[in-house]
Design an enzyme around this catalytic site. Structure first.
Site, mmCIF file in Angstrom:
data_model
loop_
_atom_site.group_PDB
_atom_site.id
_atom_site.type_symbol
_atom_site.label_atom_id
_atom_site.label_comp_id
_atom_site.label_asym_id
_atom_site.label_seq_id
_atom_site.Cartn_x
_atom_site.Cartn_y
_atom_site.Cartn_z
ATOM 1 N N TYR A 59 2.151 49.936 21.003
ATOM 2 C CA TYR A 59 1.338 48.747 20.311
ATOM 3 C C TYR A 59 0.042 48.630 20.886
ATOM 4 C CZ TYR A 59 2.681 45.599 23.846
ATOM 5 O OH TYR A 59 2.936 45.015 25.215
ATOM 6 N N PHE A 69 -5.367 41.594 24.223
ATOM 7 C CA PHE A 69 -4.574 40.853 25.273
ATOM 8 C C PHE A 69 -3.393 41.560 25.732
ATOM 9 C CE2 PHE A 69 -2.519 39.798 21.367
ATOM 10 C CZ PHE A 69 -1.010 40.145 21.569
ATOM 11 N N ASP A 70 -3.088 42.726 24.914
ATOM 12 C CA ASP A 70 -1.966 43.649 25.864
ATOM 13 C C ASP A 70 -1.990 44.983 25.021
ATOM 14 O OD1 ASP A 70 -0.049 44.311 27.378
ATOM 15 O OD2 ASP A 70 1.475 43.483 26.304
ATOM 16 N N ILE A 89 9.550 38.271 19.495
ATOM 17 C CA ILE A 89 9.130 36.927 19.043
ATOM 18 C C ILE A 89 9.702 37.349 17.631
ATOM 19 C CG2 ILE A 89 7.152 36.562 20.597
ATOM 20 C CD1 ILE A 89 5.671 38.088 18.633
ATOM 21 N N PHE A 132 -0.836 43.087 15.907
ATOM 22 C CA PHE A 132 -0.272 44.126 16.511
ATOM 23 C C PHE A 132 -0.384 45.307 15.872
ATOM 24 C CE2 PHE A 132 1.885 40.509 18.386
ATOM 25 C CZ PHE A 132 2.256 40.939 19.656
#
Length: 570
Positions: A59, A69-70, A89, A132
């Site tokens: 992802y 952010f990731d 989540i 995502f």
């Protein structure tokens, strides 16, 4: 802590990770649910994610303004997690349901289904909408079993893989998304192993059972029946489903003996091979999957060997016993009775061998000439003996019926002096005690025929010969040791009669003229079947004791005057 929390916190805590600037908090979003955009869906989707499944996916995580952010790609490993068990989540738990392996989704998750009003300090601000970009790589469930899909199966399947069998197979190993991690084809060598005794991962042990040689199947193995949570430490990551595209090439059991399949047995089989016999046979040698590794036909020459003496591999020694001339059989030999674990030449180690053989002939070194009388005239009083001059017709063939030669095709008889070495020893024996008009079949083993070398271009080495013979004419020979005999009394003045010019010396010309006159007048007889000039010259040489080309009265003696018997005398 949810899965995305876990991911983000992990990333945040990494010493080398530099957190992106914290974007300004977006106004709260009123969306009640996630937004899913299916950007790529594979054509084939045999299975979709359900709650309770375990997934591996890549992802990219970003804010609505594109700030990342990731990313799992940055870490070089997928994110691995159970779906629907609160490890993610809530929005990601919902977004993954229904995904196929290799499907790509773009997911928008509102704050209430992500990190809510708290966010993740230093990484995700409160009330952040998260985007995502997700690619599903793997999918399995703890209740999964090995899946087997056979896409080719031979029509004939006499035997299938059982526990403790030894197999040789090729494979391509991929992950569920199609990524290749290993291939025996690339190494150009089969994978060889026992089945069901723990030499393989459990899923492969199960997946190979029941396969036929030549069968092709796809074996899908969940990680708990493969390399589990840790992977193999090299190419295979932890928790990876494995897909093996397998073709089975070979199969045997250490307890196997040889297998014999009779393909053709002649109606007449008077003799079967035994230990100590010498065989000539043709063969095609293949592996169990049909790959040809050798052929005597391609060399246009039989394979010649003793049987039961260890001159050939043990399985062939056994498989050649009890065959008839002309028989065709298939001999299947397990590797422990073939070339073993090491193999030889084009034969790989641990290979089952298949020989399709055709027996051309066989004999035993103790064999003598075999004579079968097919016809004998009622008047059969004069029998052939050593020294007789014979005229006969013959057809010569090999034991399998291959014609070698025939006097009939030449339109003339074959003429010999029996016992004089003009034919092979076996023929000299086979023509003994035969009368004119008789027909017989004479079978001659090679040690009484043309031996190991044969006759180049005509008779193969070590070949058993079969002659169908008809004797047409017999001229009685002279007593053994004589080349000329008198039919009446011998003149007491023989030397003087031969010495026509009365000079006390006889030359070869005088000698030859005299002998010819005696034969023409019926007073003398030469051994039949020999050249006149050669016989006379031999007789003259024996009389010319000092070798000066002349015979004197002192040298000249009749045979009964000799102290020691000599051949070719008067």
């Amino acid at each position: 802590m949810t899965c995305c929390e876990e991911l983000c916190v992990t990333v945040f805590l990494m010493a080398s990770y530099q957190a992106p600037p914290v974007p300004a908090a977006e106004p709260p979003w009123d969306g009640a649910d996630i937004s899913v955009e299916r950007r790529f869906v594979p054509e084939s989707c045999p299975r979709a994610v359900r709650p309770g499944d375990f997934v591996r996916y890549h992802y990219l995580g970003a804010f609505p303004d594109g700030a990342r952010f990731d990313s799992s790609y940055d870490r070089g490993s997928t994110f691995n997690v159970f779906v629907g068990k609160g490890q993610l989540i809530a929005g990601m738990d919902k977004a993954l349901v229904g995904m196929c392996v290799n499907e790509r989704r773009f997911v928008k998750i509102p704050p209430k289904l992500a990190y809510g009003s708290e966010g993740v300090p230093g990484v995700i601000p409160p009330n952040s909408v998260l985007h995502f970009d997700v690619l599903l790589v793997d999918l399995w469930n703890s209740e999964d079993e090995v899946q087997v899909q056979t896409y080719f199966k031979p029509e004939k399947c006499p035997r299938t893989v059982q526990v403790s069998d030894f197999v040789r197979y090729h494979y391509n190993g991929t992950f569920l998304d199609g990524t290749l991690f290993d291939s025996s084809h690339n190494r150009m060598r089969t994978y060889d192993t026992y089945v069901g005794i723990g030499w393989l991962i459990p899923g492969m042990d199960q997946g190979l059972l029941g396969m036929c040689v030549g069968e092709k199947r796809i074996i899908t193995i969940p990680p708990f029946l493969a390399y589990g949570e840790d992977g193999d430490g090299k190419e295979i990551p932890g928790q990876a489903s494995l897909v093996f595209d397998v073709v089975l090439l070979d199969l045997h059991n250490p307890k196997d003996g040889i297998t014999i399949e009779n393909q053709h047995v002649p109606e007449s089989c008077e003799r079967r091979s035994q230990t100590g016999d010498f065989l000539r046979y043709h063969y095609n040698g293949t592996l169990l999957d049909g790959t040809l590794f050798d052929s005597s036909y391609s060399r246009n020459r039989t394979y010649d060997t003793y049987v039961g003496k260890g001159y050939v591999i043990a399985g062939m020694d056994e498989g050649l016993l009890g065959v008839c001339t002309g028989e065709k059989r298939r001999i299947i030999i397990p590797p422990h009775l073939g070339y073993g674990e090491e193999g030889r030449g084009k034969i790989p180690g641990s290979a089952v061998l298949v020989f399709d053989i055709q027996v051309v002939d066989f004999h035993n070194p103790s064999d003598s000439v075999s004579i079968t009388v097919n016809y004998k005239p009622s008047n059969c009083t004069v029998l052939s003996k050593k020294g007789d001059y014979l005229k006969y017709h013959y057809n010569a063939s090999l034991l399998d019926g291959t014609l070698l030669d025939s006097t009939h095709s030449l339109g003339k008889t074959y003429n010999i002096v029996l016992g004089s070495g003009q034919v092979v020893v076996g023929m000299d024996m086979g023509l003994q005690d035969m009368c004119v008009g008789e027909r017989r079949t004479v079978v001659i083993p090679p040690h009484l025929g043309y031996g190991e070398d044969g006759v180049e271009g005509e008779v193969p080495g070590s070949a058993v010969l079969v002659f169908d013979i008809e004797l047409l004419e017999l001229v009685s020979g002279l007593p053994e040791g004589y080349m000329f005999v008198w039919n009446g009394e011998v003149s007491p003045n023989l030397f003087e009669e031969i010495d026509q010019n009365h000079d006390g010396e006889v030359l070869l010309e005088e000698f030859s003229e005299y002998i010819q006159a005696q034969v023409d007048s019926g007073k003398g007889k030469l051994a039949p079947g020999f050249d006149f000039e050669k016989i006379v010259k031999n007789m003259f040489t024996n009389q010319d004791r000092d070798g000066n080309g002349k015979v004197t009265a002192e040298e000249f003696k009749l045979k009964d005057q000799e102290a020691k018997e000599q051949h070719d005398e008067l």
